[in-house]
Design a protein around this motif. Structure first.
Motif, PDB file in Angstrom:
ATOM      1  N   ALA A 187       0.822  -1.214   0.000  1.00  0.00           N
ATOM      2  CA  ALA A 187       0.000   0.000   0.000  1.00  0.00           C
ATOM      3  C   ALA A 187       0.854   1.262   0.000  1.00  0.00           C
ATOM      4  O   ALA A 187       0.452   2.289  -0.545  1.00  0.00           O
ATOM      5  N   ARG A 188       2.019   1.224   0.627  1.00  0.00           N
ATOM      6  CA  ARG A 188       2.946   2.352   0.634  1.00  0.00           C
ATOM      7  C   ARG A 188       4.366   1.830   0.497  1.00  0.00           C
ATOM      8  O   ARG A 188       4.676   0.744   0.988  1.00  0.00           O
ATOM      9  N   VAL A 189       5.211   2.620  -0.142  1.00  0.00           N
ATOM     10  CA  VAL A 189       6.622   2.265  -0.310  1.00  0.00           C
ATOM     11  C   VAL A 189       7.432   3.408   0.287  1.00  0.00           C
ATOM     12  O   VAL A 189       7.235   4.568  -0.093  1.00  0.00           O
ATOM     13  N   LEU A 190       8.319   3.090   1.226  1.00  0.00           N
ATOM     14  CA  LEU A 190       8.989   4.139   1.992  1.00  0.00           C
ATOM     15  C   LEU A 190      10.505   3.940   1.976  1.00  0.00           C
ATOM     16  O   LEU A 190      11.024   3.064   2.681  1.00  0.00           O
ATOM     17  N   PRO A 191      11.227   4.736   1.190  1.00  0.00           N
ATOM     18  CA  PRO A 191      12.691   4.632   1.191  1.00  0.00           C
ATOM     19  C   PRO A 191      13.254   5.179   2.516  1.00  0.00           C
ATOM     20  O   PRO A 191      12.794   6.217   3.005  1.00  0.00           O
ATOM     21  N   VAL A 192      14.215   4.462   3.066  1.00  0.00           N
ATOM     22  CA  VAL A 192      14.860   4.921   4.303  1.00  0.00           C
ATOM     23  C   VAL A 192      16.370   4.848   4.159  1.00  0.00           C
ATOM     24  O   VAL A 192      16.896   3.923   3.543  1.00  0.00           O
ATOM     25  N   SER A 193      17.056   5.834   4.722  1.00  0.00           N
ATOM     26  CA  SER A 193      18.513   5.753   4.739  1.00  0.00           C
ATOM     27  C   SER A 193      18.940   5.131   6.060  1.00  0.00           C
ATOM     28  O   SER A 193      18.380   5.405   7.115  1.00  0.00           O
ATOM     29  N   THR A 194      19.915   4.235   5.971  1.00  0.00           N
ATOM     30  CA  THR A 194      20.400   3.505   7.143  1.00  0.00           C
ATOM     31  C   THR A 194      21.876   3.812   7.307  1.00  0.00           C
ATOM     32  O   THR A 194      22.470   4.507   6.490  1.00  0.00           O
ATOM     33  N   GLU A 195      22.472   3.260   8.350  1.00  0.00           N
ATOM     34  CA  GLU A 195      23.898   3.544   8.576  1.00  0.00           C
ATOM     35  C   GLU A 195      24.758   3.094   7.407  1.00  0.00           C
ATOM     36  O   GLU A 195      25.769   3.724   7.100  1.00  0.00           O
ATOM     37  N   PHE A 196      24.374   1.982   6.753  1.00  0.00           N
ATOM     38  CA  PHE A 196      25.198   1.460   5.657  1.00  0.00           C
ATOM     39  C   PHE A 196      24.640   1.808   4.275  1.00  0.00           C
ATOM     40  O   PHE A 196      25.008   1.193   3.291  1.00  0.00           O
ATOM     41  N   THR A 197      23.717   2.790   4.208  1.00  0.00           N
ATOM     42  CA  THR A 197      23.179   3.189   2.912  1.00  0.00           C
ATOM     43  C   THR A 197      24.170   4.091   2.212  1.00  0.00           C
ATOM     44  O   THR A 197      24.634   5.078   2.790  1.00  0.00           O
ATOM     45  N   ASN A 198      24.490   3.766   0.958  1.00  0.00           N
ATOM     46  CA  ASN A 198      25.376   4.635   0.186  1.00  0.00           C
ATOM     47  C   ASN A 198      24.610   5.801  -0.400  1.00  0.00           C
ATOM     48  O   ASN A 198      25.102   6.908  -0.470  1.00  0.00           O
ATOM     49  N   SER A 199      23.401   5.510  -0.838  1.00  0.00           N
ATOM     50  CA  SER A 199      22.624   6.467  -1.607  1.00  0.00           C
ATOM     51  C   SER A 199      21.942   7.448  -0.662  1.00  0.00           C
ATOM     52  O   SER A 199      21.124   7.057   0.149  1.00  0.00           O
ATOM     53  N   GLU A 200      22.287   8.730  -0.784  1.00  0.00           N
ATOM     54  CA  GLU A 200      21.756   9.707   0.161  1.00  0.00           C
ATOM     55  C   GLU A 200      20.565  10.474  -0.389  1.00  0.00           C
ATOM     56  O   GLU A 200      19.973  11.296   0.288  1.00  0.00           O
ATOM     57  N   ARG A 201      20.238  10.252  -1.674  1.00  0.00           N
ATOM     58  CA  ARG A 201      19.068  10.926  -2.209  1.00  0.00           C
ATOM     59  C   ARG A 201      18.347  10.019  -3.194  1.00  0.00           C
ATOM     60  O   ARG A 201      18.921   9.098  -3.759  1.00  0.00           O
ATOM     61  N   ILE A 202      17.080  10.281  -3.356  1.00  0.00           N
ATOM     62  CA  ILE A 202      16.277   9.556  -4.330  1.00  0.00           C
ATOM     63  C   ILE A 202      15.516  10.586  -5.136  1.00  0.00           C
ATOM     64  O   ILE A 202      15.412  11.747  -4.730  1.00  0.00           O
ATOM     65  N   ARG A 203      15.013  10.189  -6.297  1.00  0.00           N
ATOM     66  CA  ARG A 203      14.098  11.036  -7.041  1.00  0.00           C
ATOM     67  C   ARG A 203      12.699  10.505  -6.781  1.00  0.00           C
ATOM     68  O   ARG A 203      12.234   9.596  -7.463  1.00  0.00           O
ATOM     69  N   GLN A 204      12.032  11.082  -5.766  1.00  0.00           N
ATOM     70  CA  GLN A 204      10.717  10.578  -5.379  1.00  0.00           C
ATOM     71  C   GLN A 204       9.758  10.595  -6.557  1.00  0.00           C
ATOM     72  O   GLN A 204       8.970   9.658  -6.753  1.00  0.00           O
ATOM     73  N   ASP A 205       9.815  11.660  -7.385  1.00  0.00           N
ATOM     74  CA  ASP A 205       8.868  11.773  -8.505  1.00  0.00           C
ATOM     75  C   ASP A 205       9.074  10.651  -9.527  1.00  0.00           C
ATOM     76  O   ASP A 205       8.107  10.081 -10.030  1.00  0.00           O
ATOM     77  N   LYS A 206      10.345  10.303  -9.773  1.00  0.00           N
ATOM     78  CA  LYS A 206      10.625   9.218 -10.726  1.00  0.00           C
ATOM     79  C   LYS A 206      10.168   7.871 -10.156  1.00  0.00           C
ATOM     80  O   LYS A 206       9.633   7.031 -10.878  1.00  0.00           O
ATOM     81  N   LEU A 207      10.417   7.684  -8.857  1.00  0.00           N
ATOM     82  CA  LEU A 207       9.999   6.416  -8.245  1.00  0.00           C
ATOM     83  C   LEU A 207       8.475   6.294  -8.265  1.00  0.00           C
ATOM     84  O   LEU A 207       7.927   5.223  -8.526  1.00  0.00           O
ATOM     85  N   GLN A 208       7.794   7.412  -7.982  1.00  0.00           N
ATOM     86  CA  GLN A 208       6.325   7.384  -8.027  1.00  0.00           C
ATOM     87  C   GLN A 208       5.851   7.031  -9.440  1.00  0.00           C
ATOM     88  O   GLN A 208       4.891   6.267  -9.607  1.00  0.00           O
ATOM     89  N   ALA A 209       6.541   7.568 -10.450  1.00  0.00           N
ATOM     90  CA  ALA A 209       6.175   7.244 -11.839  1.00  0.00           C
ATOM     91  C   ALA A 209       6.363   5.749 -12.126  1.00  0.00           C
ATOM     92  O   ALA A 209       5.561   5.141 -12.847  1.00  0.00           O
ATOM     93  N   HIS A 210       7.400   5.142 -11.548  1.00  0.00           N
ATOM     94  CA  HIS A 210       7.581   3.691 -11.714  1.00  0.00           C
ATOM     95  C   HIS A 210       6.434   2.913 -11.079  1.00  0.00           C
ATOM     96  O   HIS A 210       5.980   1.906 -11.621  1.00  0.00           O
ATOM     97  N   ALA A 211       5.996   3.367  -9.919  1.00  0.00           N
ATOM     98  CA  ALA A 211       4.881   2.682  -9.246  1.00  0.00           C
ATOM     99  C   ALA A 211       3.618   2.781 -10.094  1.00  0.00           C
ATOM    100  O   ALA A 211       2.857   1.813 -10.221  1.00  0.00           O
ATOM    101  N   ILE A 212       3.398   3.948 -10.691  1.00  0.00           N
ATOM    102  CA  ILE A 212       2.218   4.140 -11.551  1.00  0.00           C
ATOM    103  C   ILE A 212       2.294   3.202 -12.755  1.00  0.00           C
ATOM    104  O   ILE A 212       1.330   2.497 -13.082  1.00  0.00           O
ATOM    105  N   GLU A 213       3.461   3.157 -13.398  1.00  0.00           N
ATOM    106  CA  GLU A 213       3.606   2.314 -14.582  1.00  0.00           C
ATOM    107  C   GLU A 213       3.384   0.836 -14.237  1.00  0.00           C
ATOM    108  O   GLU A 213       2.746   0.099 -14.992  1.00  0.00           O
ATOM    109  N   ALA A 214       3.895   0.425 -13.073  1.00  0.00           N
ATOM    110  CA  ALA A 214       3.710  -0.973 -12.673  1.00  0.00           C
ATOM    111  C   ALA A 214       2.235  -1.277 -12.427  1.00  0.00           C
ATOM    112  O   ALA A 214       1.740  -2.337 -12.817  1.00  0.00           O
ATOM    113  N   ALA A 215       1.522  -0.333 -11.807  1.00  0.00           N
ATOM    114  CA  ALA A 215       0.095  -0.559 -11.554  1.00  0.00           C
ATOM    115  C   ALA A 215      -0.679  -0.591 -12.866  1.00  0.00           C
ATOM    116  O   ALA A 215      -1.604  -1.394 -13.048  1.00  0.00           O
TER     117      ALA A 215
END
Lengths: 239, 239
Positions: free
Chosen positions: A106-134
């Motif tokens: 129902a919801r997808v939530l990116p989180v940064s952790t101590e060992f996460t390399n990636s410090e940023r995401i493109r929320q709009d692009k990820l949302q577009a992927h979710a739309i395309e998958a649906a």
């Protein structure tokens, strides 16, 4: 009524006789790429009103209008399941979001952790992927992709009524029988490559249920799909 | 003995004191990319002798030699599970092979079906993906990737002692409880985009057990991981 093959997510209300304007990218896709004409049919859904067949009434290169005819599917909400994951390489992050939509989170939530390399995401692009998958998987609901948050803050504010399922790659043993777990709102938490830090793991163990995903160490994207499958079969809408 | 971080699959026998030559790409990876020197350690496995720590004794740009020191993991064979899938777009085909290795399939067998678009595969490239996935996931076994076969011929010659699990996207209902299925050799069959033809579906139903993977239509790569997860938990080495 036969279901149309082209399915689009829109933000607009849907109902009998309702006119729905197409965005510029949608008009481009429908009328340039797919070469639809006036009177052709598409399917629309908006996460609220189910799926509707709509007839093209205006087909231009940069705009268009369709009119809803009849509902072809009722709204089917996914179970109240959230998926937290630590962003990894772009292709695999995109993949996790796509799979979460297909598998019925129902919801997808990116989180940064101590060992996460990636410090940023493109929320709009990820949302577009979710739309395309649906749009592809025939669902009538698009999971919301949240902005990146810090795992520590998420756990500090953990909603007390939401169960937490945490895939612990240090438990390289038998997978837990998830059908023994309680019903209710749930969240699955998938770690980054390199796993969680010891303090994070201790915190997660305290708050939630640790499960193993077998004797091999799964990549984060594999772990996400595997955990969603086990959860859906035991507690979700695959049961 | 501490496990080395770099893991390589080799085709050579492994045992105490055994010298193992590195191929040119392996030498390039170890000595140019990763800048390993003489006396550094790597881990080797070959699908037969478990995992061994090996010490670098010759490090050149295009060749190298390592000597096995001690076994760090016993051979862990995956369950006797085959994964048949219909090749799709390249990235998703690569993904299925990678996931099959991580999830613990023993063999991966591409099949062409009536609705398969892709008429050829690069078996050597797919095998390389399986090797890389096994190197990453800490396994000691690499599944064999077979050459492309026709589904019809595969079913005509189906081994009578092997159970067949077939993911039928027309069964959009509850997922089967796989723990009710018999133990033994199994194969999972995943269809192409567009699904199986009616004659193929009838044939598969006759030979095997049809299961549903929930109310949404999963892409082939998603279905492969989900089915492997359910099977491993119910009948494989996650139990």
């Amino acid at each position: 009524m036969e279901r149309a093959k082209i399915r689009l997510f829109v933000d607009h209300d849907l109902g009998a006789g309702q006119s729905v304007p197409m965005t510029q990218p949608q008009a481009n896709y429908l009328f340039n790429v797919m070469r639809l004409k006036v009177d052709d049919r598409i399917a629309l859904f908006n996460s609220r009103d189910g799926e509707w067949t709509a007839r093209v009434v205006d087909a231009a290169k940069r705009r268009g209008m369709v009119v809803c005819e009849a509902q072809t599917l009722p709204l089917q909400m996914p179970p109240d399941l959230w998926l937290f994951f630590a962003p990894i390489k772009k292709a695999r992050t995109d993949f996790i979001v796509e799979k979460a939509a297909e598998m019925g989170a129902a919801r997808v939530l990116p989180v940064s952790t101590e060992f996460t390399n990636s410090e940023r995401i493109r929320q709009d692009k990820l949302q577009a992927h979710a739309i395309e998958a649906a749009e592809q998987c025939g669902g009538t609901y698009v999971p919301e992709v949240a902005e990146l948050a810090k795992l520590g803050a998420v756990l500090d504010n953990w909603p007390p009524d939401r169960h937490l399922l945490f895939c612990d790659e240090t438990l390289a043993g038998a997978a837990t029988d998830l059908s023994q777990l309680p019903q209710g709102p749930w969240a699955i938490v998938i770690g980054p490559e390199g796993g969680f830090s010891e303090p994070e793991r201790a915190r997660l163990r305290e708050l939630g249920h640790a499960i193993s995903l077998g004797p091999r160490i799964l990549r984060a994207d594999t772990a996400a799909v595997a955990a969603l499958a086990l959860w859906q079969q035991a507690l979700g809408d695959w049961t």
